[in-house]
Each structure stands twice: as structure tokens, then as C-alpha cells.
Design an enzyme around this catalytic site. Sequence first.
Site, mmCIF file in Angstrom:
data_model
loop_
_atom_site.group_PDB
_atom_site.id
_atom_site.type_symbol
_atom_site.label_atom_id
_atom_site.label_comp_id
_atom_site.label_asym_id
_atom_site.label_seq_id
_atom_site.Cartn_x
_atom_site.Cartn_y
_atom_site.Cartn_z
ATOM 1 N N HIS B 125 -5.523 2.086 -14.391
ATOM 2 C CA HIS B 125 -5.171 1.534 -13.084
ATOM 3 C C HIS B 125 -4.406 2.552 -12.232
ATOM 4 O O HIS B 125 -4.744 2.793 -11.071
ATOM 5 C CB HIS B 125 -4.330 0.264 -13.274
ATOM 6 C CG HIS B 125 -3.828 -0.339 -12.002
ATOM 7 N ND1 HIS B 125 -4.453 -1.403 -11.380
ATOM 8 C CD2 HIS B 125 -2.767 -0.025 -11.204
ATOM 9 C CE1 HIS B 125 -3.804 -1.709 -10.265
ATOM 10 N NE2 HIS B 125 -2.762 -0.897 -10.142
ATOM 11 N N GLU B 126 -3.385 3.143 -12.817
ATOM 12 C CA GLU B 126 -2.539 4.053 -12.032
ATOM 13 C C GLU B 126 -3.293 5.321 -11.619
ATOM 14 O O GLU B 126 -3.040 5.881 -10.548
ATOM 15 C CB GLU B 126 -1.271 4.412 -12.815
ATOM 16 C CG GLU B 126 -0.377 3.220 -13.149
ATOM 17 C CD GLU B 126 0.071 2.439 -11.939
ATOM 18 O OE1 GLU B 126 0.217 3.013 -10.840
ATOM 19 O OE2 GLU B 126 0.271 1.201 -12.079
ATOM 20 N N HIS B 129 -4.803 4.871 -8.365
ATOM 21 C CA HIS B 129 -3.887 5.146 -7.244
ATOM 22 C C HIS B 129 -3.776 6.654 -6.998
ATOM 23 O O HIS B 129 -3.787 7.108 -5.856
ATOM 24 C CB HIS B 129 -2.492 4.597 -7.538
ATOM 25 C CG HIS B 129 -2.392 3.103 -7.463
ATOM 26 N ND1 HIS B 129 -2.966 2.359 -6.454
ATOM 27 C CD2 HIS B 129 -1.764 2.205 -8.270
ATOM 28 C CE1 HIS B 129 -2.708 1.074 -6.643
ATOM 29 N NE2 HIS B 129 -1.981 0.951 -7.748
ATOM 30 N N HIS B 135 -4.940 -1.544 -4.018
ATOM 31 C CA HIS B 135 -5.211 -2.698 -4.872
ATOM 32 C C HIS B 135 -6.446 -3.468 -4.411
ATOM 33 O O HIS B 135 -6.812 -3.435 -3.238
ATOM 34 C CB HIS B 135 -3.984 -3.615 -4.908
ATOM 35 C CG HIS B 135 -2.888 -3.072 -5.768
ATOM 36 N ND1 HIS B 135 -1.550 -3.295 -5.518
ATOM 37 C CD2 HIS B 135 -2.939 -2.295 -6.880
ATOM 38 C CE1 HIS B 135 -0.828 -2.683 -6.441
ATOM 39 N NE2 HIS B 135 -1.641 -2.072 -7.277
#
Lengths: 131, 194
Positions: B125-126, B129, B135
Site C-alpha cells: 500500500h505505502e 503512495h 487512496h
Amino acid sequence: HFFPNISSIPSWLRPNSTKKTAWDEFQNFTGCRPGDKINGLNKMKQYFHYFGYIPELPSNITDDFDDSLESAIKTYQKNFNLEPTGQLDSQTIQQILRPRCGNADIVNGTTTMNSGKPVSNNTSHLHTVGH
Amino acid sequence: YSYFPGTPRWPSNRRDLTYGFVPENQLTDDVKQVFANAFGKWSQVIPMTFNLSDDYTSADIKIGFFSGDHGDGEPFDGVLGTLAHAFSPPSGRFHLDSAENWVISSDITTSTLSSAVDLESVAVHEIGHLLGLGHSSVEDAIMYPTISSGTRKVELAGDDVEGIQALYGSNPNYNGTTATSVQQRETSDSGAYS
């Protein structure tokens, strides 16, 4: 704390542990709605501010369930595919309690998560044709 | 999927990135391998590579475990709550909360332990980013903001792939079939499946 696998986690960390986690107290706000005033509700406002749902907080944050909180909750509910009631219903609280990424959902007031999309992009939108 | 304001991305002359770990964390090879696996999920679908660097200071992506206030204005909050955060390109800063009970292997789904967090799920997930994704409201997407404890979600969903390929293009070797959403199990706080 790193654990190579689940069985290596010590017993004191297992389900009966009463250790509090960061947002446990939010559970107490289940059922809160606009107009309510509940001790500690200002922390919920800080939560929504942190993730971008309340752009600016006043210096004297109150425990009032005010318009800014209601608006933030509605936006949050849209982003997380919940019914946008503007209330801290059980489903919304359960979602809020989940551990999450610390990055904001809304940055500088903008988002392209659900709440930032035109209504016509929402699957719930009813398209009608006049005859 | 969504992007950060201004749609920042790594410039076209930086497609082969390095990553390094805060030396003080003294992470084991097993932990480092989890991050390698997570980077691999993204490099499968876009024309970018990610290689471990021994030199933390010069690495493009700097990964560290921290607790509480760690100097970037985004303090961690102890067990659960926020788990990690990462900055938009080309910052490369990737911070994880050292207070969490990070599980390295993929067997987290066999646990009812409410405070265990799957490290690879959070890492994938990170990294999204770090590459420029914000998101997503798509619950199966890696970039959905929440992850329930006891959950493992490491495969990119169609939403993630579409978003990241719009930024960087497609990996020529990507055949379009590796991106599936596998949310193996989700356990609510009450222990019930949801």
C-alpha cells in the site's frame, strides 16, 4: 515488534489482552448525531481533520456535534461506500476503528475518492429518460 | 484510484530506483525480503525497478520504523490506529509505526489476534503512495485506506493497476493477468468474518 509467524506471537498479546489501541474510545460515540454534545467528541473532530475531512479546526474545539462534523462524516461515508447519513452509526464507527494508513484521504480539500466524483459516476445514480 | 494534488510522479529519467533502510532499525534479511516482495508487486505492472541499496543516505526511497513523534509532523499513535505513511514522489520517505505487531510470514490469516498486522500488505500500500497514488474507494484495491487486523492483501487490483499505469505506462512484460484481488480473510474486531 516483528514476528516471523503467527505462532511466534507471545501469549500476552493474544485476544484476551485488554491493552487499549489508539482509537478504542471512539466506540463510545456510536449513535451520536447532529445536535449531540458528548465528552471527548472533539477527538473525533481531530481524527477527521487529520485525514483531511475537516479542513481547519478552531483553536477551541468543542464537543458539539456541529455542521462541520456532520459534513465530514457524510464525506467519509461516501468515500468508504457507506450510507451518507451524517451520523456516527454503528457501520461508520466500525470503519473508523479499523487500523489504516496515516496518509490523508483528502489533501488540500481535493480528492478523487468517491466523495470527489460527480454523482453520475456513482453506481447508485438512477438514470431516467423522459418520453 | 486517486492521485496527490498536482499528480506528482517520478520523472522519466528515474525509472530504476533504489531503496534503503534506516540503519538503526537493524532489520533482518527476512524483514527486508518482505519489502522486496512488495516492490515486486508494482514492478510487475510498470516499467520501473527497485533495488536494495546498502547506502541509506543516497537511496531514492528511505524506509524506517519509528515510534511517536519522529520529526515529520505526523507522529505515530501506538498499537493500531495509523500503521504507516509515505510521501508523494519524489520524496521517497516511507515510515512505519514500530509499535505495531508486524507479522512477516503470510500466515496472518490463520490468527484471531486482533493486533497483528501483515507487513507486506502495508508495504504494498505505502509503495503505491511513494509512486504517486492516493487512496481509493474500491474496497478490494491495495490503495483502500484501511486494513483490518488479521487480513492479508498483497495483490494489486484492477483499480491499482489502472491508476499506476496511467502514471508510468505498462511493463512490457506485464500480461494483464497478475493483477487480481485476493483478500484472503478479513476479521472484524469482534472476531467475526466480514
